[in-house]
Write a protein that holds these residues in place. Structure first.
Motif, PDB file in Angstrom:
ATOM      1  N   SER A  49      43.109 -26.187  35.793  1.00  0.00           N
ATOM      2  CA  SER A  49      42.446 -27.477  35.573  1.00  0.00           C
ATOM      3  C   SER A  49      43.018 -28.596  36.438  1.00  0.00           C
ATOM      4  CB  SER A  49      42.547 -27.872  34.100  1.00  0.00           C
ATOM      5  OG  SER A  49      41.831 -26.967  33.273  1.00  0.00           O
ATOM      6  N   GLN A  50      44.161 -28.364  37.056  1.00  0.00           N
ATOM      7  CA  GLN A  50      44.701 -29.355  37.990  1.00  0.00           C
ATOM      8  C   GLN A  50      43.871 -29.421  39.275  1.00  0.00           C
ATOM      9  OE1 GLN A  50      47.312 -31.181  36.573  1.00  0.00           O
ATOM     10  NE2 GLN A  50      46.674 -29.775  34.936  1.00  0.00           N
ATOM     11  N   TYR A  51      43.074 -28.368  39.513  1.00  0.00           N
ATOM     12  CA  TYR A  51      42.288 -28.284  40.747  1.00  0.00           C
ATOM     13  C   TYR A  51      40.775 -28.348  40.518  1.00  0.00           C
ATOM     14  CZ  TYR A  51      46.742 -26.291  42.355  1.00  0.00           C
ATOM     15  OH  TYR A  51      48.060 -26.078  42.642  1.00  0.00           O
ATOM     16  N   ALA A  52      40.328 -28.009  39.314  1.00  0.00           N
ATOM     17  CA  ALA A  52      38.890 -27.922  39.067  1.00  0.00           C
ATOM     18  C   ALA A  52      38.586 -28.182  37.601  1.00  0.00           C
ATOM     19  CB  ALA A  52      38.364 -26.538  39.463  1.00  0.00           C
ATOM     20  N   ASP A  53      37.403 -28.711  37.340  1.00  0.00           N
ATOM     21  CA  ASP A  53      36.931 -28.935  35.977  1.00  0.00           C
ATOM     22  C   ASP A  53      36.328 -27.628  35.467  1.00  0.00           C
ATOM     23  OD1 ASP A  53      35.922 -29.806  33.603  1.00  0.00           O
ATOM     24  OD2 ASP A  53      34.585 -31.325  34.459  1.00  0.00           O
ATOM     25  N   LEU A  54      36.843 -27.114  34.382  1.00  0.00           N
ATOM     26  CA  LEU A  54      36.368 -25.839  33.852  1.00  0.00           C
ATOM     27  C   LEU A  54      35.105 -25.985  33.008  1.00  0.00           C
ATOM     28  CD1 LEU A  54      39.779 -24.206  32.860  1.00  0.00           C
ATOM     29  CD2 LEU A  54      38.248 -23.500  34.710  1.00  0.00           C
ATOM     30  N   ALA A  55      34.793 -27.181  32.560  1.00  0.00           N
ATOM     31  CA  ALA A  55      33.621 -27.384  31.715  1.00  0.00           C
ATOM     32  C   ALA A  55      32.350 -27.020  32.493  1.00  0.00           C
ATOM     33  CB  ALA A  55      33.554 -28.835  31.245  1.00  0.00           C
ATOM     34  N   GLY A  56      31.632 -26.008  32.020  1.00  0.00           N
ATOM     35  CA  GLY A  56      30.399 -25.576  32.672  1.00  0.00           C
ATOM     36  C   GLY A  56      30.604 -24.666  33.863  1.00  0.00           C
ATOM     37  N   ALA A  57      31.857 -24.332  34.194  1.00  0.00           N
ATOM     38  CA  ALA A  57      32.133 -23.500  35.368  1.00  0.00           C
ATOM     39  C   ALA A  57      31.807 -22.036  35.084  1.00  0.00           C
ATOM     40  CB  ALA A  57      33.591 -23.640  35.785  1.00  0.00           C
ATOM     41  N   ARG A  58      31.212 -21.396  36.057  1.00  0.00           N
ATOM     42  CA  ARG A  58      30.945 -19.951  35.994  1.00  0.00           C
ATOM     43  C   ARG A  58      32.115 -19.268  36.696  1.00  0.00           C
ATOM     44  NH1 ARG A  58      25.909 -16.873  36.087  1.00  0.00           N
ATOM     45  NH2 ARG A  58      26.095 -14.990  37.370  1.00  0.00           N
ATOM     46  N   MET A  59      32.905 -18.493  35.947  1.00  0.00           N
ATOM     47  CA  MET A  59      34.130 -17.952  36.526  1.00  0.00           C
ATOM     48  C   MET A  59      34.185 -16.438  36.419  1.00  0.00           C
ATOM     49  SD  MET A  59      37.327 -18.551  33.888  1.00  0.00           S
ATOM     50  CE  MET A  59      38.351 -17.414  34.835  1.00  0.00           C
ATOM     51  N   LEU A  60      34.899 -15.829  37.362  1.00  0.00           N
ATOM     52  CA  LEU A  60      35.170 -14.398  37.356  1.00  0.00           C
ATOM     53  C   LEU A  60      36.673 -14.197  37.303  1.00  0.00           C
ATOM     54  CD1 LEU A  60      34.311 -11.393  37.697  1.00  0.00           C
ATOM     55  CD2 LEU A  60      34.544 -11.750  40.175  1.00  0.00           C
ATOM     56  N   ASP A  61      37.112 -13.392  36.339  1.00  0.00           N
ATOM     57  CA  ASP A  61      38.512 -12.991  36.230  1.00  0.00           C
ATOM     58  C   ASP A  61      38.619 -11.570  36.787  1.00  0.00           C
ATOM     59  OD1 ASP A  61      41.108 -12.408  35.557  1.00  0.00           O
ATOM     60  OD2 ASP A  61      40.919 -12.924  33.438  1.00  0.00           O
ATOM     61  N   VAL A  62      39.178 -11.440  37.972  1.00  0.00           N
ATOM     62  CA  VAL A  62      39.289 -10.140  38.635  1.00  0.00           C
ATOM     63  C   VAL A  62      40.522  -9.418  38.099  1.00  0.00           C
ATOM     64  CG1 VAL A  62      39.502  -8.927  40.830  1.00  0.00           C
ATOM     65  CG2 VAL A  62      38.167 -11.043  40.703  1.00  0.00           C
ATOM     66  N   GLY A  63      40.292  -8.233  37.517  1.00  0.00           N
ATOM     67  CA  GLY A  63      41.381  -7.515  36.877  1.00  0.00           C
ATOM     68  C   GLY A  63      41.704  -8.097  35.518  1.00  0.00           C
ATOM     69  N   GLY A  64      40.692  -8.600  34.839  1.00  0.00           N
ATOM     70  CA  GLY A  64      40.887  -9.291  33.574  1.00  0.00           C
ATOM     71  C   GLY A  64      41.315  -8.406  32.426  1.00  0.00           C
ATOM     72  N   GLY A  65      41.261  -7.073  32.617  1.00  0.00           N
ATOM     73  CA  GLY A  65      41.698  -6.159  31.567  1.00  0.00           C
ATOM     74  C   GLY A  65      40.914  -6.361  30.287  1.00  0.00           C
ATOM     75  N   PRO A  66      41.597  -6.316  29.141  1.00  0.00           N
ATOM     76  CA  PRO A  66      40.893  -6.411  27.862  1.00  0.00           C
ATOM     77  C   PRO A  66      40.387  -7.811  27.522  1.00  0.00           C
ATOM     78  CG  PRO A  66      43.246  -6.273  27.484  1.00  0.00           C
ATOM     79  CD  PRO A  66      43.037  -6.056  28.961  1.00  0.00           C
ATOM     80  N   GLY A  67      40.725  -8.805  28.353  1.00  0.00           N
ATOM     81  CA  GLY A  67      40.189 -10.141  28.121  1.00  0.00           C
ATOM     82  C   GLY A  67      41.105 -11.086  27.370  1.00  0.00           C
ATOM     83  N   TYR A  68      42.396 -10.967  27.573  1.00  0.00           N
ATOM     84  CA  TYR A  68      43.329 -11.876  26.909  1.00  0.00           C
ATOM     85  C   TYR A  68      43.074 -13.336  27.287  1.00  0.00           C
ATOM     86  CZ  TYR A  68      46.362  -8.066  25.237  1.00  0.00           C
ATOM     87  OH  TYR A  68      46.869  -6.970  24.577  1.00  0.00           O
ATOM     88  N   PHE A  69      42.543 -13.582  28.490  1.00  0.00           N
ATOM     89  CA  PHE A  69      42.359 -14.954  28.959  1.00  0.00           C
ATOM     90  C   PHE A  69      40.984 -15.509  28.565  1.00  0.00           C
ATOM     91  CE2 PHE A  69      46.213 -14.214  30.675  1.00  0.00           C
ATOM     92  CZ  PHE A  69      46.540 -14.668  31.942  1.00  0.00           C
ATOM     93  N   ARG A  70      40.113 -14.659  28.074  1.00  0.00           N
ATOM     94  CA  ARG A  70      38.732 -15.050  27.806  1.00  0.00           C
ATOM     95  C   ARG A  70      38.647 -16.254  26.862  1.00  0.00           C
ATOM     96  NH1 ARG A  70      33.711 -12.655  28.070  1.00  0.00           N
ATOM     97  NH2 ARG A  70      34.674 -10.736  28.876  1.00  0.00           N
ATOM     98  N   THR A  71      39.321 -16.159  25.721  1.00  0.00           N
ATOM     99  CA  THR A  71      39.211 -17.218  24.717  1.00  0.00           C
ATOM    100  C   THR A  71      39.681 -18.559  25.261  1.00  0.00           C
ATOM    101  OG1 THR A  71      39.474 -15.658  22.889  1.00  0.00           O
ATOM    102  CG2 THR A  71      39.943 -17.965  22.433  1.00  0.00           C
ATOM    103  N   ALA A  72      40.807 -18.567  25.972  1.00  0.00           N
ATOM    104  CA  ALA A  72      41.354 -19.822  26.491  1.00  0.00           C
ATOM    105  C   ALA A  72      40.398 -20.469  27.485  1.00  0.00           C
ATOM    106  CB  ALA A  72      42.708 -19.573  27.147  1.00  0.00           C
ATOM    107  N   PHE A  73      39.832 -19.679  28.399  1.00  0.00           N
ATOM    108  CA  PHE A  73      38.927 -20.252  29.397  1.00  0.00           C
ATOM    109  C   PHE A  73      37.591 -20.656  28.779  1.00  0.00           C
ATOM    110  CE2 PHE A  73      41.792 -18.400  32.608  1.00  0.00           C
ATOM    111  CZ  PHE A  73      41.850 -19.464  33.507  1.00  0.00           C
ATOM    112  N   GLU A  74      37.088 -19.865  27.851  1.00  0.00           N
ATOM    113  CA  GLU A  74      35.825 -20.228  27.206  1.00  0.00           C
ATOM    114  C   GLU A  74      35.991 -21.469  26.333  1.00  0.00           C
ATOM    115  OE1 GLU A  74      34.395 -16.734  25.222  1.00  0.00           O
ATOM    116  OE2 GLU A  74      33.355 -16.013  27.027  1.00  0.00           O
TER     117      GLU A  74
END
Length: 250
Positions: A49-74
């Protein structure tokens, strides 16, 4: 049930206290992965978020595995897509979540400029052609979008992953030692699913690629006051646990 609150990006700062907190979380990666990855995910949202606004952003997590980061980014407002080459990794938390794709990071199955943000955390060292994956991440990022690549540095303290610190004597030797000691292969097998990726190689790739403007090449976990060390050849390889390369797509 109350919804999780998004981390406050304005509260994020690369302080010594943050570094200590992440290190403490790292100590329970194997025994309490939800604690470790939850802490890391919240930190990642603040960092990105220091570089980009995540609100409304369409993002790809490459190598995201089971999705541990999903909740935080959503929770921060992003539409989260995940890609991984391993079905076992994708289903590590049970079912496979929507907007999850099985595929290779070295041949991303998406058109040019598909995502506002292409993100990857601690994956580059697990692919045989890391800079091809980095090129692919830039390719699928839209013009003006952000590519955020983070990877574990081979000569850093955790370069050999569970075989550390014996990787300093050689990756294959550390792999053999682990097998003798534990009676089975490590999860991260040097030469098959773990490779030696350096700070120097990352800086050279960032310099020679032409698809994006380089915003930062910095240690991920180090306090800001020590970032100057990453510019010193040799020393930077040892004191950098993880390197981040941040780019703005042209």
């Amino acid at each position: 049930m109350p919804q999780p609150s998004a981390p406050d990006p304005s509260a994020w700062a690369p302080t010594l206290r943050r570094s200590v907190r992440l290190f403490r979380a790292f100590r329970v990666e194997q025994t309490q992965p939800d604690v470790f990855y939850g802490e890391l995910a919240d930190d990642a949202v603040g960092h990105v978020s220091q570089y980009a606004d995540l609100a409304g952003a369409r993002m790809l997590d490459v190598g995201g595995g089971p999705g541990y980061f999903r909740t935080a980014f959503e929770t921060a407002g992003a539409t989260y897509f995940a890609l991984d080459a391993d079905v076992g990794e994708l289903s590590g938390l049970g079912g496979i979540a929507p907007r999850t794709v099985l595929g290779s990071g070295m041949e991303l199955p998406f058109a040019d400029g598909t995502f506002d943000l292409c993100y990857s955390s601690n994956v580059l060292e697990h692919v045989s052609d890391p800079w091809r994956m980095a090129d692919e991440m830039v390719r699928v990022t839209r013009p003006g979008g952000l590519t955020f690549i983070s990877y574990t540095v081979w000569f850093g303290p955790w370069g050999g992953h569970e075989t550390s610190p014996w990787h300093y004597l050689g990756g294959r030797r550390a792999r053999r030692r682990y097998q003798r000691r534990h009676g089975h292969e490590p999860k991260n097998k040097f030469g098959e699913s773990l490779y030696a990726v350096t700070v120097r190689a990352g800086r050279e790739w960032a310099r020679r690629q032409t698809g994006a403007e380089v915003l930062d090449v910095i240690p991920r976990y180090n306090p800001a006051a020590t970032r100057w060390l990453s510019s010193l050849p040799v020393l930077r390889e040892v004191v950098t646990w993880n390197l981040v390369i941040v780019l703005r797509r042209r």
